[in-house]
Design an enzyme around this catalytic site. Sequence first.
Site, PDB file in Angstrom:
ATOM      1  N   CYS A 112      24.122 -15.327  -7.390  1.00 38.55           N
ATOM      2  CA  CYS A 112      23.983 -13.949  -6.410  1.00 38.55           C
ATOM      3  C   CYS A 112      25.316 -13.446  -5.865  1.00 38.55           C
ATOM      4  O   CYS A 112      25.248 -12.440  -5.281  1.00 38.55           O
ATOM      5  CB  CYS A 112      23.262 -14.294  -5.390  1.00 38.55           C
ATOM      6  SG  CYS A 112      21.392 -14.896  -6.154  1.00 38.55           S
ATOM      7  N   HIS A 249      23.436  -9.298   0.479  1.00 42.15           N
ATOM      8  CA  HIS A 249      22.457  -9.986  -0.646  1.00 42.15           C
ATOM      9  C   HIS A 249      21.163  -9.839  -0.385  1.00 42.15           C
ATOM     10  O   HIS A 249      20.728 -10.529   0.661  1.00 42.15           O
ATOM     11  CB  HIS A 249      23.119 -11.149  -1.127  1.00 42.15           C
ATOM     12  CG  HIS A 249      22.191 -11.857  -2.137  1.00 42.15           C
ATOM     13  ND1 HIS A 249      21.621 -11.000  -3.292  1.00 42.15           N
ATOM     14  CD2 HIS A 249      21.327 -12.865  -2.318  1.00 42.15           C
ATOM     15  CE1 HIS A 249      20.850 -12.001  -4.141  1.00 42.15           C
ATOM     16  NE2 HIS A 249      20.589 -12.918  -3.520  1.00 42.15           N
ATOM     17  N   ASN A 279      14.988  -9.582  -5.184  1.00 40.26           N
ATOM     18  CA  ASN A 279      16.152 -10.406  -5.159  1.00 40.26           C
ATOM     19  C   ASN A 279      16.720 -10.209  -6.631  1.00 40.26           C
ATOM     20  O   ASN A 279      15.945 -10.610  -7.664  1.00 40.26           O
ATOM     21  CB  ASN A 279      16.149 -11.802  -4.796  1.00 40.26           C
ATOM     22  CG  ASN A 279      17.482 -12.634  -5.143  1.00 40.26           C
ATOM     23  OD1 ASN A 279      18.179 -12.034  -5.550  1.00 40.26           O
ATOM     24  ND2 ASN A 279      17.502 -13.843  -4.607  1.00 40.26           N
TER      25      ASN A 279
HETATM   26  N1  COA Z   1       1.898 -17.471  -3.144  1.00 41.45           N
HETATM   27  C1  COA Z   1       1.211 -18.230  -2.476  1.00 41.45           C
HETATM   28  N2  COA Z   1       1.473 -19.379  -2.159  1.00 41.45           N
HETATM   29  C2  COA Z   1       2.524 -19.878  -2.391  1.00 41.45           C
HETATM   30  C3  COA Z   1       3.464 -18.916  -3.336  1.00 41.45           C
HETATM   31  C4  COA Z   1       3.158 -17.623  -3.648  1.00 41.45           C
HETATM   32  N3  COA Z   1       3.876 -17.025  -4.452  1.00 41.45           N
HETATM   33  N4  COA Z   1       4.583 -20.015  -3.585  1.00 41.45           N
HETATM   34  C5  COA Z   1       4.271 -20.973  -2.731  1.00 41.45           C
HETATM   35  N5  COA Z   1       3.360 -20.763  -2.296  1.00 41.45           N
HETATM   36  C6  COA Z   1       2.750 -22.022  -1.377  1.00 41.45           C
HETATM   37  C7  COA Z   1       3.050 -23.311  -1.925  1.00 41.45           C
HETATM   38  O1  COA Z   1       2.368 -24.014  -2.757  1.00 41.45           O
HETATM   39  C8  COA Z   1       3.115 -24.247  -0.584  1.00 41.45           C
HETATM   40  O2  COA Z   1       1.834 -24.534  -0.440  1.00 41.45           O
HETATM   41  P1  COA Z   1       1.424 -26.044   0.322  1.00 41.45           P
HETATM   42  O3  COA Z   1       1.824 -26.216   1.504  1.00 41.45           O
HETATM   43  O4  COA Z   1      -0.037 -25.946   0.171  1.00 41.45           O
HETATM   44  O5  COA Z   1       2.179 -27.115  -0.768  1.00 41.45           O
HETATM   45  C9  COA Z   1       3.375 -23.272   0.473  1.00 41.45           C
HETATM   46  O6  COA Z   1       3.126 -21.923   0.074  1.00 41.45           O
HETATM   47  C10 COA Z   1       4.798 -23.365   0.897  1.00 41.45           C
HETATM   48  O7  COA Z   1       4.776 -22.309   1.861  1.00 41.45           O
HETATM   49  P2  COA Z   1       6.081 -22.349   2.970  1.00 41.45           P
HETATM   50  O8  COA Z   1       6.419 -23.793   3.500  1.00 41.45           O
HETATM   51  O9  COA Z   1       5.716 -21.377   4.153  1.00 41.45           O
HETATM   52  O10 COA Z   1       7.108 -21.757   2.128  1.00 41.45           O
HETATM   53  P3  COA Z   1       8.613 -21.370   3.090  1.00 41.45           P
HETATM   54  O11 COA Z   1       8.439 -20.864   4.377  1.00 41.45           O
HETATM   55  O12 COA Z   1       9.615 -22.468   2.330  1.00 41.45           O
HETATM   56  O13 COA Z   1       8.893 -20.014   2.062  1.00 41.45           O
HETATM   57  C11 COA Z   1      10.283 -19.320   0.534  1.00 41.45           C
HETATM   58  C12 COA Z   1       9.175 -20.158   0.873  1.00 41.45           C
HETATM   59  C13 COA Z   1      10.481 -19.376  -0.837  1.00 41.45           C
HETATM   60  C14 COA Z   1       9.741 -17.808   0.752  1.00 41.45           C
HETATM   61  C15 COA Z   1      11.662 -19.621   1.354  1.00 41.45           C
HETATM   62  O14 COA Z   1      11.699 -21.036   1.354  1.00 41.45           O
HETATM   63  C16 COA Z   1      12.874 -18.972   1.039  1.00 41.45           C
HETATM   64  O15 COA Z   1      12.882 -17.744   1.163  1.00 41.45           O
HETATM   65  N6  COA Z   1      13.706 -19.608   0.726  1.00 41.45           N
HETATM   66  C17 COA Z   1      15.049 -19.021   0.219  1.00 41.45           C
HETATM   67  C18 COA Z   1      15.140 -18.583  -1.216  1.00 41.45           C
HETATM   68  C19 COA Z   1      15.985 -17.603  -1.591  1.00 41.45           C
HETATM   69  O16 COA Z   1      16.183 -16.729  -0.969  1.00 41.45           O
HETATM   70  N7  COA Z   1      16.767 -17.894  -2.831  1.00 41.45           N
HETATM   71  C20 COA Z   1      17.318 -17.022  -3.358  1.00 41.45           C
HETATM   72  C21 COA Z   1      18.759 -17.194  -2.708  1.00 41.45           C
HETATM   73  S1  COA Z   1      20.151 -16.441  -3.488  1.00 41.45           S
END
Ligand code: COA
Length: 322
Positions: A112, A249, A279
Amino acid sequence: MMKTRIIGTGSCLPKAVVTNDDLAKIMDTSDEWISSRTGIKKRHLAKEETTASMSVEAAKRALDNAGMTAEEIDLIILGTVSADYVTPACACEVQAALGAKNAVAFDVNAACSGFMFALNIANAYIQAGLYRTALILGAETLSKIVDWNDRSTCVLFGDGAGAAVVRGDEQYGLLAFDQGSDGTKGDVLACLGRTNNNPLIETDQETAYVHMDGQEVYKFAVTTVPASLQKTIEAAGLTPEDIDYYALHQANIRIIQSVSKRLHISEDKFPISLDHCGNISAASVPILLDEMNRGGLLKPGTKIAMSGFGGGLTWASAVLEW
Ligand code: COA
């Protein structure tokens, strides 16, 4: 001393648009989950488009915007992790399609941060007096390397390309940059390539897809990006208040909000494109820049701080006057 100035931008998104509701029809997810955690509403996915075809289109638009011909380009650097070929480089495909016969062309893999690394490399060449004019791009077809059975990653990414023409300029341009890498944390956002395959070993290769530890990437971004921006702004002899726009980004709205809070700068100064394209890794920053440029936000002298961050881990920031 010549500064590296952006004199034209262009971008290209695939025709097909897929909304969060569309995704909810094919997997266990919802617009509510995706929107509230990421700010993403829809993304463009490539059907007939390729990383090279989108790059060529974005490049033509950037050249047109700059009022330059392909023969005037000395250097083409393209950031990508999803080129169509292992070789030739996507940058060479772009060179051929444009007829940029005087350019040297190569790809950069910094995930990225790819476009920002390309900008900083072009800047180094221009500062050294080796080249005057460069075409820099970020282009991705991430939809071919994400796992469509993994709802925690596939909903985040999209496809597209962005380009900028940069040129040595006496008055305006790049004032400062910062970049870094931390290979010890490579596994938090990774996509395996081909494994060993030769007559000495038996292989049973499975197709590898992107996997990510979302929370680790989040923690990395919200600490590293504000620190890198602070450092770059200071090196430019400015304060965060002096910056007119922060072009970051486009990974997640919550990361952008956190950076805005840490710098004590209003979110109004952080333009967004992730809501309509998700993204797009290396392509996010140049697509956003092109939208800002064509939206009339940028005038000669407008101060912009940019930052890319992601797989590697890698990060890169720059402060420039438009
Ligand atoms: N739809 C519904 N539920 C989903 C899902 C989706 N698309 N993806 C995951 N879940 C569920 C998981 O199974 C998990 O369920 P569980 O708690 O029953 O196991 C739960 O949602 C996890 O949610 P949460 O803990 O709220 O996730 P989070 O707050 O960590 O959010 C991201 C996840 C990916 C949005 C967050 O971690 C993030 O944005 N990270 C940075 C990623 C990024 O930007 N990467 C690229 C950088 S270049």
